[in-house]
Design a protein around this motif. Structure first.
Motif, short mmCIF file in Angstrom:
data_model
loop_
_atom_site.label_atom_id
_atom_site.label_comp_id
_atom_site.label_asym_id
_atom_site.label_seq_id
_atom_site.Cartn_x
_atom_site.Cartn_y
_atom_site.Cartn_z
N THR A 27 0.69 -1.24 0.01
CA THR A 27 -0.15 -0.13 -0.04
C THR A 27 0.90 1.22 0.08
O THR A 27 0.57 2.45 -0.60
N SER B 158 1.14 3.90 -3.07
CA SER B 158 0.53 5.24 -2.80
C SER B 158 1.64 6.27 -3.38
O SER B 158 1.35 7.17 -3.84
N LEU C 108 1.81 6.40 -7.32
CA LEU C 108 0.58 6.72 -7.62
C LEU C 108 0.84 8.46 -7.51
O LEU C 108 0.30 9.29 -8.43
N TRP D 95 -4.94 9.20 -4.86
CA TRP D 95 -6.60 8.90 -5.29
C TRP D 95 -6.70 9.42 -6.79
O TRP D 95 -7.42 10.40 -6.97
N SER E 68 -8.77 9.38 -10.51
CA SER E 68 -10.33 9.23 -10.82
C SER E 68 -10.57 8.15 -11.22
O SER E 68 -11.69 7.62 -11.10
N LEU E 69 -9.56 7.31 -11.71
CA LEU E 69 -9.90 6.03 -12.35
C LEU E 69 -10.16 4.67 -11.49
O LEU E 69 -10.87 3.85 -11.74
N LEU E 70 -9.48 5.11 -10.08
CA LEU E 70 -9.80 3.95 -9.20
C LEU E 70 -11.01 4.41 -8.10
O LEU E 70 -11.25 5.42 -7.96
N PRO E 71 -11.85 3.53 -7.79
CA PRO E 71 -12.95 3.79 -6.91
C PRO E 71 -12.62 4.01 -5.60
O PRO E 71 -13.35 4.85 -5.16
N PRO F 285 -8.58 4.85 -2.92
CA PRO F 285 -7.22 4.94 -2.93
C PRO F 285 -6.69 3.62 -2.57
O PRO F 285 -7.43 3.16 -1.78
N PRO F 286 -5.47 3.25 -2.80
CA PRO F 286 -4.84 2.16 -2.24
C PRO F 286 -4.73 1.98 -0.58
O PRO F 286 -5.22 1.00 -0.39
N LEU G 2 -8.30 0.69 0.23
CA LEU G 2 -8.33 -0.77 -0.07
C LEU G 2 -7.68 -1.77 0.76
O LEU G 2 -7.93 -2.74 1.08
N LEU H 288 -15.79 -2.45 -1.86
CA LEU H 288 -15.94 -1.98 -3.16
C LEU H 288 -17.08 -1.56 -3.54
O LEU H 288 -17.43 -0.61 -4.39
#
Length: 601
Positions: free
Chosen positions: A372, A376, A379, A398, A400-403, A405-406, A409, A519
């Motif tokens: 993680t 992070s 990214l 974070w 915008s493509l990921l629902p 942030p790592p 998750l 998710l």
């Protein structure tokens, strides 16, 4: 003493119950064997005693049912199947974790490891243990809290004779201290050799309840094992000659069409009969046979009373002594760990200590945190290249493509593993648990997962800021003016994801359900809330902190008003609202399933 009364398992799809009105006792100071062929209901009976399966009947442990015992692990030690632990956890780490769960000192782990002969293997991982060492560790787990009763399911299955004799020596030593021992087996010779009392069941019903001597006399007899391609012809010849000679001989056809068991004769007599009639014989050996209902087959060669031919226990004992030669075969060498002083539970720190040892006892936690942090940092550097991404999104990595942030998750995965790993590799005794799945354990898991999530969130921001400083210089990173609400929303996001994963895994008993719940917040709940019709706002919540302060039982400084408003804004945000709704539903579902299970028992 253990008293099982009227145990009856639930019916499934119209099938007969696996256990049907089973009643027996296992006395203190005695080893009791629950004997039966595969599928006779032995394991189901144990699970009914431990209240792990639905059904009728009750089991008293020294006069109390298990759900009335304040500390189940101090009353009953259980071994069902393999060692209930994560294969990556060390043997000592597994026992120390259970020490925290059972409220005994951590030094007890080394005492039981020494007693079961694993003192030098405490740092070895469970997944690398052999079958014999695995069974020793399972017995150590059962003995950890110094219980009065031991319940074991097929403890000697697959073990060599030397290991099996050591195991039964430990069980006899525990019974010698005044404890109660109940174990299941499908081998009548093992039951006669190691148990003081034998309870025989078949098709879930009680067949016999005898002491060891009576069982050996009525169920075990010497026999001649014969294998021949003309088994039926040989059976007729032996039976005919026995009738002519007026001898009590019984010929039983085994499941294999080429095998016979001849009781009341000898290898010489059977071999001579086969030779005279020119019948080939592929096997001819003396054995000790079981005359129970599972192995008896109808035949024409039944002469006399089968129980009158003797038990031949001396021959059996000599053969077993030869097979189990070695120091471990001496039951007197089995030494139990010393008794422990009974102490009350230490309050809420006990489940918290258990959860901390469970979380950091395997490398999975460290690996998830490391991945993680690295993801992070990478990214953050990539998001800062174009200069269009807001700084808060850059710091928390974070895109915008990921629902999510790592960090969110990762926190959700750690929360899902909190319960998911327990159901996959049960850490608490035999599914029910030495720490029952009640509110105390849930609060401990929530507190530990929240603490880990907050540290992970902080480290991600620090790692991202340091990566940006190294790559792009120190001018890019600055403290935003709205740092307080941003920090609260960031903390709420990671903690909420951790709790969502934890609760969902606890409800559905699988890690994947926890990850799916995490998710589902941005993928399903947020779009659903955003799609709800929005009416014009007629009233405002401004001045809410002041009105709350007017309540007589709430007092806080005026500086805390901005924190209260920040919290309200976080909850009012679509993501905060979705997370709050999801957590509320999961908490209600968890409490409902827990109460339903408690009412059922």
């Amino acid at each position: 003493m253990l008293q099982a009364i009227g145990l009856t398992s639930a019916r499934h799809r119209g099938l007969p119950p696996a256990v049907d009105d089973l009643t027996f006792e296992a006395g203190s100071g005695c080893v009791t064997a629950l004997l039966g062929p595969p599928g006779s209901g032995k394991t189901s009976a144990l699970r009914l005693m431990l209240e792990l399966e639905p059904g009728r009947g009750i089991t008293y442990f020294r006069g109390r049912p298990l759900h009335r015992v304040a500390h189940p692990a101090r009353e009953v030690g259980v071994v069902l199947g393999d060692v209930p632990g994560h294969p990556a956890r060390t043997a000592r780490g597994q026992l120390r974790m259970l020490c925290a769960a059972q409220g005994v000192p951590a030094s007890r782990a080394d005492e039981v490891l020494d007693a079961v002969g694993l003192a030098g293997l405490g740092d070895q991982r469970i997944g690398t243990l052999s079958l014999g060492m695995d069974r020793r560790l399972a017995l150590a787990s059962a003995l950890l809290a110094d219980p009065h009763t031991l319940i074991l399911d097929e403890p000697a299955e697959g073990l060599a004779a030397r290991e099996a004799d050591w195991l039964h020596g430990m069980l006899r030593s525990h019974a010698g201290r005044g404890g109660t021992v109940l174990y299941t087996t499908q081998d009548p010779k093992e039951a006669a050799r190691s148990a003081g009392r034998v309870v025989t069941i078949h098709a879930g019903r009680l067949v016999a309840d005898q002491d060891g001597a009576d069982f050996s006399r009525t169920r075990l007899r010497p026999r001649v094992a014969v294998r021949s391609p003309h088994a039926a012809r040989l059976a007729a010849v032996v039976s005919r000659e026995a009738r002519v000679a007026r001898r009590s001989v019984e010929v039983v056809a085994e499941e294999s069409s080429s095998r016979l068991s001849v009781y009341g004769s000898s290898c010489a007599e059977v071999g001579d009969a086969a030779f005279r009639h020119r019948i080939p014989v592929h096997q001819l050996a003396d054995e000790v046979g079981d005359t129970g209902p599972a192995s008896r087959a109808p035949g024409d060669g039944l002469l006399g009373d089968a129980a009158d031919t003797g038990a031949a226990s001396p021959a059996r004992g000599a053969a077993d002594a030869q097979d189990a030669s070695g120091p471990a075969a001496n039951s007197g060498g089995a030494q139990l760990p010393p008794p422990i002083r009974r102490r009350p539970a230490r309050g809420p720190l006990r489940p918290v200590r258990y959860e901390l040892r469970r979380l950091f006892g395997v490398r999975t936690t460290t690996l998830i945190i490391a991945v993680t942090l690295v993801a992070s940092a990478v990214l953050s550097v990539l998001l800062a290249r174009n200069g269009r991404t807001p700084l808060p999104h850059v710091l928390v990595a974070w895109p915008s493509l990921l629902p999510l942030p790592p960090a969110a998750l990762g926190a959700g995965l750690l929360g899902a593993l909190s319960f998911g790993d327990e159901f996959r590799y049960p850490a608490l005794a035999a599914g029910r648990g030495t720490v029952p799945r009640r509110l105390g354990l849930l609060l401990a898991k929530l507190a530990v997962s929240a603490g880990v999530a907050l540290f992970l969130a902080l480290f991600v921001v620090l790692a991202s800021a340091e990566s940006l400083r190294v790559v792009y210089g120190g001018d890019l990173v600055r403290v935003p003016s709205n740092a307080v609400p941003l920090a609260m929303s960031w903390s709420g996001l990671v903690v909420g994801c951790a709790w969502a994963g934890l609760l969902a895994a606890g409800i559905f008993r699988v890690t994947a359900a926890g990850v799916a719940a995490v998710l589902a917040v941005p993928v399903l709940m947020v779009p659903l809330i955003q799609a709800m019709p929005k009416a014009p706002t007629a009233r405002s919540m401004s001045g809410l902190p002041g009105r709350l302060r007017e309540l007589s039982w709430l007092r806080w400084p005026h500086e805390a008003d901005r924190w209260v408003l920040a919290l309200v804004r976080v909850v009012a945000h679509p993501v905060g609202t979705a997370l709050t709704v999801s957590l509320s539903v999961l908490v209600c579902a968890y409490l409902f399933t827990s109460l339903r299970g408690r009412v059922r028992w």
